[in-house]
Motif scaffolding. Structure first.
Motif, PDB file in Angstrom:
ATOM      1  N   ILE A 173      -4.754  14.264  14.210  1.00  0.00           N
ATOM      2  CA  ILE A 173      -5.488  15.220  15.046  1.00  0.00           C
ATOM      3  C   ILE A 173      -5.273  14.883  16.520  1.00  0.00           C
ATOM      4  CG2 ILE A 173      -7.791  15.984  15.765  1.00  0.00           C
ATOM      5  CD1 ILE A 173      -8.639  15.592  12.779  1.00  0.00           C
ATOM      6  N   GLU A 174      -5.435  13.614  16.871  1.00  0.00           N
ATOM      7  CA  GLU A 174      -5.305  13.204  18.269  1.00  0.00           C
ATOM      8  C   GLU A 174      -3.883  13.381  18.789  1.00  0.00           C
ATOM      9  OE1 GLU A 174      -7.048   9.272  18.369  1.00  0.00           O
ATOM     10  OE2 GLU A 174      -9.084  10.101  18.427  1.00  0.00           O
TER      11      GLU A 174
ATOM     12  N   ALA B  98     -15.065  15.217   9.950  1.00  0.00           N
ATOM     13  CA  ALA B  98     -14.511  14.876  11.261  1.00  0.00           C
ATOM     14  C   ALA B  98     -15.290  15.559  12.374  1.00  0.00           C
ATOM     15  CB  ALA B  98     -13.047  15.293  11.342  1.00  0.00           C
ATOM     16  N   THR B  99     -15.492  14.809  13.453  1.00  0.00           N
ATOM     17  CA  THR B  99     -16.000  15.369  14.703  1.00  0.00           C
ATOM     18  C   THR B  99     -14.853  15.262  15.691  1.00  0.00           C
ATOM     19  OG1 THR B  99     -18.256  14.662  14.235  1.00  0.00           O
ATOM     20  CG2 THR B  99     -17.715  15.142  16.537  1.00  0.00           C
TER      21      THR B  99
ATOM     22  N   ALA C 176     -14.554  18.709   6.426  1.00  0.00           N
ATOM     23  CA  ALA C 176     -15.686  19.311   7.123  1.00  0.00           C
ATOM     24  C   ALA C 176     -15.553  18.988   8.606  1.00  0.00           C
ATOM     25  CB  ALA C 176     -16.992  18.752   6.567  1.00  0.00           C
ATOM     26  N   LEU C 177     -15.668  20.015   9.440  1.00  0.00           N
ATOM     27  CA  LEU C 177     -15.427  19.832  10.872  1.00  0.00           C
ATOM     28  C   LEU C 177     -16.648  20.125  11.725  1.00  0.00           C
ATOM     29  CD1 LEU C 177     -11.989  21.592  11.392  1.00  0.00           C
ATOM     30  CD2 LEU C 177     -12.448  19.146  11.399  1.00  0.00           C
ATOM     31  N   LYS C 178     -16.783  19.330  12.766  1.00  0.00           N
ATOM     32  CA  LYS C 178     -17.649  19.634  13.900  1.00  0.00           C
ATOM     33  C   LYS C 178     -16.718  19.560  15.096  1.00  0.00           C
ATOM     34  CE  LYS C 178     -21.447  18.107  16.759  1.00  0.00           C
ATOM     35  NZ  LYS C 178     -22.435  17.055  17.014  1.00  0.00           N
TER      36      LYS C 178
ATOM     37  N   VAL D 210     -13.406  10.294  12.204  1.00  0.00           N
ATOM     38  CA  VAL D 210     -13.186  10.788  10.846  1.00  0.00           C
ATOM     39  C   VAL D 210     -13.732   9.785   9.846  1.00  0.00           C
ATOM     40  CG1 VAL D 210     -11.450  11.564   9.170  1.00  0.00           C
ATOM     41  CG2 VAL D 210     -11.074  11.972  11.614  1.00  0.00           C
ATOM     42  N   GLU D 211     -14.407  10.296   8.824  1.00  0.00           N
ATOM     43  CA  GLU D 211     -14.884   9.428   7.755  1.00  0.00           C
ATOM     44  C   GLU D 211     -14.576  10.058   6.399  1.00  0.00           C
ATOM     45  OE1 GLU D 211     -19.126   9.063   6.881  1.00  0.00           O
ATOM     46  OE2 GLU D 211     -19.486  10.713   8.268  1.00  0.00           O
ATOM     47  N   ASP D 212     -14.310   9.210   5.437  1.00  0.00           N
ATOM     48  CA  ASP D 212     -14.145   9.615   4.046  1.00  0.00           C
ATOM     49  C   ASP D 212     -15.550   9.568   3.451  1.00  0.00           C
ATOM     50  OD1 ASP D 212     -13.799   9.744   1.303  1.00  0.00           O
ATOM     51  OD2 ASP D 212     -12.195   8.252   1.240  1.00  0.00           O
TER      52      ASP D 212
END
Length: 81
Positions: free
Chosen positions: A11-12, A34-35, A69-71, A22-24
Motif C-alpha cells: 500500500i505504501e 487496515a487504516t 477491511a479498510l478505514k 495493517v493487522e491480521d
C-alpha cells in the motif's frame, strides 16, 4: 500468501506518501484490517478512496486476501480524531 507487513509495504509503495497500519485480525493469514492515511485521498469519496487501495491488490482480493477491511483518511482527518 501475503502477511500484514507485505500488505502494508505494498500500500505504501503504491500510494505516494501513504501510511498504513495493517493487522491480521483472525490470525489465519487471509482476513486483514487496515487504516490508511494519505494525502491522495483528498477530494475523493470514501468509495473512491477504498478503490484506490483495492486496486493495489487486484484479483488477490477475494482470493489470497479473502477480506480487507479498510478505514481511509487524509492526514488532516487523522489529526482531528
Amino acid at each position: 500468501m501475503p502477511n500484514a507487513e507485505d500488505i502494508k509495504q505494498r500500500i505504501e509503495a503504491a500510494i505516494p506518501g501513504a501510511q498504513a497500519e495493517v493487522e491480521d485480525y483472525t490470525g489465519g493469514g487471509d482476513h486483514f484490517r487496515a487504516t490508511v492515511t494519505a494525502q491522495a485521498f483528498e477530494g475523493r469519496s470514501r468509495i473512491e478512496q477504498h478503490r484506490l487501495v483495492y486496486e493495489v491488490f487486484g484479483t488477490e482480493i477475494g482470493g489470497a486476501i479473502h477480506a480487507l477491511a479498510l478505514k481511509t483518511q487524509t492526514p488532516e482527518k487523522a489529526h482531528v480524531q
